[in-house]
Design a protein around this motif. Sequence first.
Motif, mmCIF file in Angstrom:
data_model
loop_
_atom_site.group_PDB
_atom_site.id
_atom_site.type_symbol
_atom_site.label_atom_id
_atom_site.label_comp_id
_atom_site.label_asym_id
_atom_site.label_seq_id
_atom_site.Cartn_x
_atom_site.Cartn_y
_atom_site.Cartn_z
ATOM 1 N N ARG A 1 72.091 85.185 -19.937
ATOM 2 C CA ARG A 1 70.656 84.974 -19.756
ATOM 3 C C ARG A 1 70.288 83.495 -19.916
ATOM 4 N NH1 ARG A 1 68.458 90.136 -23.203
ATOM 5 N NH2 ARG A 1 70.373 89.715 -24.369
ATOM 6 N N ILE A 2 71.019 82.794 -20.774
ATOM 7 C CA ILE A 2 70.800 81.348 -20.890
ATOM 8 C C ILE A 2 71.144 80.662 -19.570
ATOM 9 C CG2 ILE A 2 71.683 79.234 -21.991
ATOM 10 C CD1 ILE A 2 71.859 80.816 -24.585
ATOM 11 N N THR A 3 72.196 81.141 -18.923
ATOM 12 C CA THR A 3 72.549 80.612 -17.603
ATOM 13 C C THR A 3 71.408 80.802 -16.618
ATOM 14 O OG1 THR A 3 74.904 81.067 -17.968
ATOM 15 C CG2 THR A 3 74.190 80.798 -15.690
ATOM 16 N N ILE A 4 70.736 81.960 -16.684
ATOM 17 C CA ILE A 4 69.602 82.217 -15.795
ATOM 18 C C ILE A 4 68.465 81.245 -16.091
ATOM 19 C CG2 ILE A 4 67.835 83.912 -15.170
ATOM 20 C CD1 ILE A 4 69.891 86.099 -15.711
ATOM 21 N N ILE A 5 68.195 81.009 -17.388
ATOM 22 C CA ILE A 5 67.129 80.075 -17.766
ATOM 23 C C ILE A 5 67.435 78.679 -17.242
ATOM 24 C CG2 ILE A 5 65.934 78.979 -19.709
ATOM 25 C CD1 ILE A 5 66.468 81.544 -21.316
ATOM 26 N N PHE A 6 68.680 78.232 -17.429
ATOM 27 C CA PHE A 6 69.061 76.892 -16.975
ATOM 28 C C PHE A 6 69.053 76.792 -15.453
ATOM 29 C CE2 PHE A 6 71.669 76.003 -21.058
ATOM 30 C CZ PHE A 6 70.507 75.632 -21.706
ATOM 31 N N ALA A 7 69.669 77.784 -14.794
ATOM 32 C CA ALA A 7 69.871 77.686 -13.349
ATOM 33 C C ALA A 7 68.608 77.969 -12.543
ATOM 34 C CB ALA A 7 70.988 78.645 -12.911
ATOM 35 N N LEU A 8 67.657 78.698 -13.122
ATOM 36 C CA LEU A 8 66.412 78.968 -12.406
ATOM 37 C C LEU A 8 65.272 78.077 -12.898
ATOM 38 C CD1 LEU A 8 66.225 82.865 -11.969
ATOM 39 C CD2 LEU A 8 66.720 81.136 -10.246
ATOM 40 N N VAL A 9 64.943 78.195 -14.170
ATOM 41 C CA VAL A 9 63.772 77.480 -14.684
ATOM 42 C C VAL A 9 64.042 75.989 -14.838
ATOM 43 C CG1 VAL A 9 62.107 77.332 -16.572
ATOM 44 C CG2 VAL A 9 62.962 79.559 -15.837
ATOM 45 N N ALA A 10 65.103 75.642 -15.576
ATOM 46 C CA ALA A 10 65.386 74.216 -15.790
ATOM 47 C C ALA A 10 65.709 73.511 -14.483
ATOM 48 C CB ALA A 10 66.545 74.058 -16.772
ATOM 49 N N PHE A 11 66.433 74.174 -13.597
ATOM 50 C CA PHE A 11 66.876 73.548 -12.345
ATOM 51 C C PHE A 11 65.711 73.387 -11.369
ATOM 52 C CE2 PHE A 11 68.670 73.591 -8.068
ATOM 53 C CZ PHE A 11 69.683 72.659 -8.165
ATOM 54 N N PHE A 12 64.921 74.446 -11.180
ATOM 55 C CA PHE A 12 63.883 74.413 -10.152
ATOM 56 C C PHE A 12 62.522 73.940 -10.668
ATOM 57 C CE2 PHE A 12 66.845 77.536 -8.269
ATOM 58 C CZ PHE A 12 67.013 76.951 -7.021
ATOM 59 N N ILE A 13 62.273 74.066 -11.972
ATOM 60 C CA ILE A 13 60.956 73.702 -12.502
ATOM 61 C C ILE A 13 61.038 72.504 -13.442
ATOM 62 C CG2 ILE A 13 58.943 74.513 -13.793
ATOM 63 C CD1 ILE A 13 59.624 77.339 -12.828
ATOM 64 N N GLY A 14 61.939 72.570 -14.424
ATOM 65 C CA GLY A 14 62.072 71.439 -15.332
ATOM 66 C C GLY A 14 62.524 71.879 -16.712
ATOM 67 N N PRO A 15 63.109 70.965 -17.487
ATOM 68 C CA PRO A 15 63.614 71.316 -18.821
ATOM 69 C C PRO A 15 62.522 71.744 -19.790
ATOM 70 C CG PRO A 15 63.727 68.936 -18.440
ATOM 71 C CD PRO A 15 63.380 69.565 -17.142
ATOM 72 N N ASN A 16 61.325 71.209 -19.656
ATOM 73 C CA ASN A 16 60.240 71.582 -20.572
ATOM 74 C C ASN A 16 59.864 73.056 -20.413
ATOM 75 O OD1 ASN A 16 60.050 69.009 -21.665
ATOM 76 N ND2 ASN A 16 58.462 68.345 -20.229
ATOM 77 N N ALA A 17 59.869 73.531 -19.187
ATOM 78 C CA ALA A 17 59.570 74.944 -18.941
ATOM 79 C C ALA A 17 60.657 75.834 -19.534
ATOM 80 C CB ALA A 17 59.438 75.198 -17.442
ATOM 81 N N ALA A 18 61.918 75.397 -19.413
ATOM 82 C CA ALA A 18 63.026 76.156 -20.003
ATOM 83 C C ALA A 18 62.910 76.176 -21.524
ATOM 84 C CB ALA A 18 64.361 75.552 -19.576
ATOM 85 N N LEU A 19 62.562 75.023 -22.116
ATOM 86 C CA LEU A 19 62.385 74.948 -23.567
ATOM 87 C C LEU A 19 61.264 75.880 -24.022
ATOM 88 C CD1 LEU A 19 63.077 73.641 -26.290
ATOM 89 C CD2 LEU A 19 61.459 71.809 -25.719
ATOM 90 N N ALA A 20 60.199 75.959 -23.240
ATOM 91 C CA ALA A 20 59.081 76.839 -23.582
ATOM 92 C C ALA A 20 59.513 78.301 -23.630
ATOM 93 C CB ALA A 20 57.943 76.656 -22.571
ATOM 94 N N ILE A 21 60.427 78.682 -22.732
ATOM 95 C CA ILE A 21 60.920 80.061 -22.730
ATOM 96 C C ILE A 21 61.742 80.335 -23.982
ATOM 97 C CG2 ILE A 21 62.508 81.639 -21.569
ATOM 98 C CD1 ILE A 21 61.465 80.662 -18.937
ATOM 99 N N PHE A 22 62.566 79.370 -24.407
ATOM 100 C CA PHE A 22 63.333 79.538 -25.643
ATOM 101 C C PHE A 22 62.400 79.672 -26.848
ATOM 102 C CE2 PHE A 22 66.893 77.614 -23.190
ATOM 103 C CZ PHE A 22 67.858 78.572 -23.467
#
Length: 337
Positions: free
Chosen positions: A128-149
């Motif tokens: 699931r972390i791979t999904i967060i990185f490969a979808l949210v962090a990759f296409f939107i940005g690291p801040n959005a991925a951090l917000a999900i965590f």
Amino acid sequence: RYIEEPLMEFFGYLIVRIEGFWGEGSLLFFLSKGTLQGIAGGIAIVLPYLFPFLVGLSILEDIGYLPRVAFLMDVFMHRIGLHGKSIIPFILGYGCSVPAVMATRILEFPQHRFIVSILTTMIPCAARITIIFALVAFFIGPNAALAIFVLNILVVAISGKILSILFPYPEASLGLILEIPSYQLPPLRNTLRKSWYRIREFIVVAWPILIVGSVLLALMEYGGIEKKINSILSPLTYLLGLPVSVGATLVFGLLRKELSMIMLIQALGTTQILTVMTQNQVIVFTVFVIFYVPCLATIATLWREIGKKGALLAILFTLFVAIFLAFATRIFLGIVL
């Protein structure tokens, strides 16, 4: 990004060549396309994110820091109704939910093991972390991925408090006696070997399932079954504001969470997700996937550790949380953005 994009472009080129060779719409083309997309998902999307994460987790385990985390987090864990040692299954859950659920055996009271077992299934595992990185962090940005965590930690904390109220256990069980080992510099060979064992599990177990799942989705697309599954799940995708074609990908996520992302790319027919889905939809999809029903291996472990009723409760609880949070995320993003 520098690894994923060139590799996906390469496999996309191969699929175009195969389409020209076998002919568009032929069964052999769909079989070949499904196989290549499954292979591409493992090489280009999963491994580049999975490998560094598992190496880092192995270093944390070998250096002797995990017991110290349990000691440092003891006061905070008490405030949400949990034991300080609960942090150890939680940290292991970032690698895989199966050993995390099994690690709840270190907890003395059955009610405590029951609660922590359910909560560990909500911790985003490596898949699931791979999904967060490969979808949210990759296409939107690291801040959005951090917000999900951050959201995940808050939800686990609130869920822990709610479950500890619903299933209370003696306050005396909250005492903490824990042996703290000395810090040590782990041998690089041992760290790499442990990391390799975990990565090998993906290569030997998960990757073949991923490829087979990709082929099955291609066959479903060829036979029109995919549309029927999407139609059945359309109330859910409509509620969450997701494309109807996303429905079938959620079913494959029950086998392995990585499949949800790989199948998403295949179902949408492109690696450029934002050309088909909005940023809000990507975030809503990711929030749902990281919280909804655990994979089959985790369900089997829950069944063994906390019984049939406990496993069923975990399924229903996580599904309810996933739907509620994904819908709330959709509403919130619709208002804010």
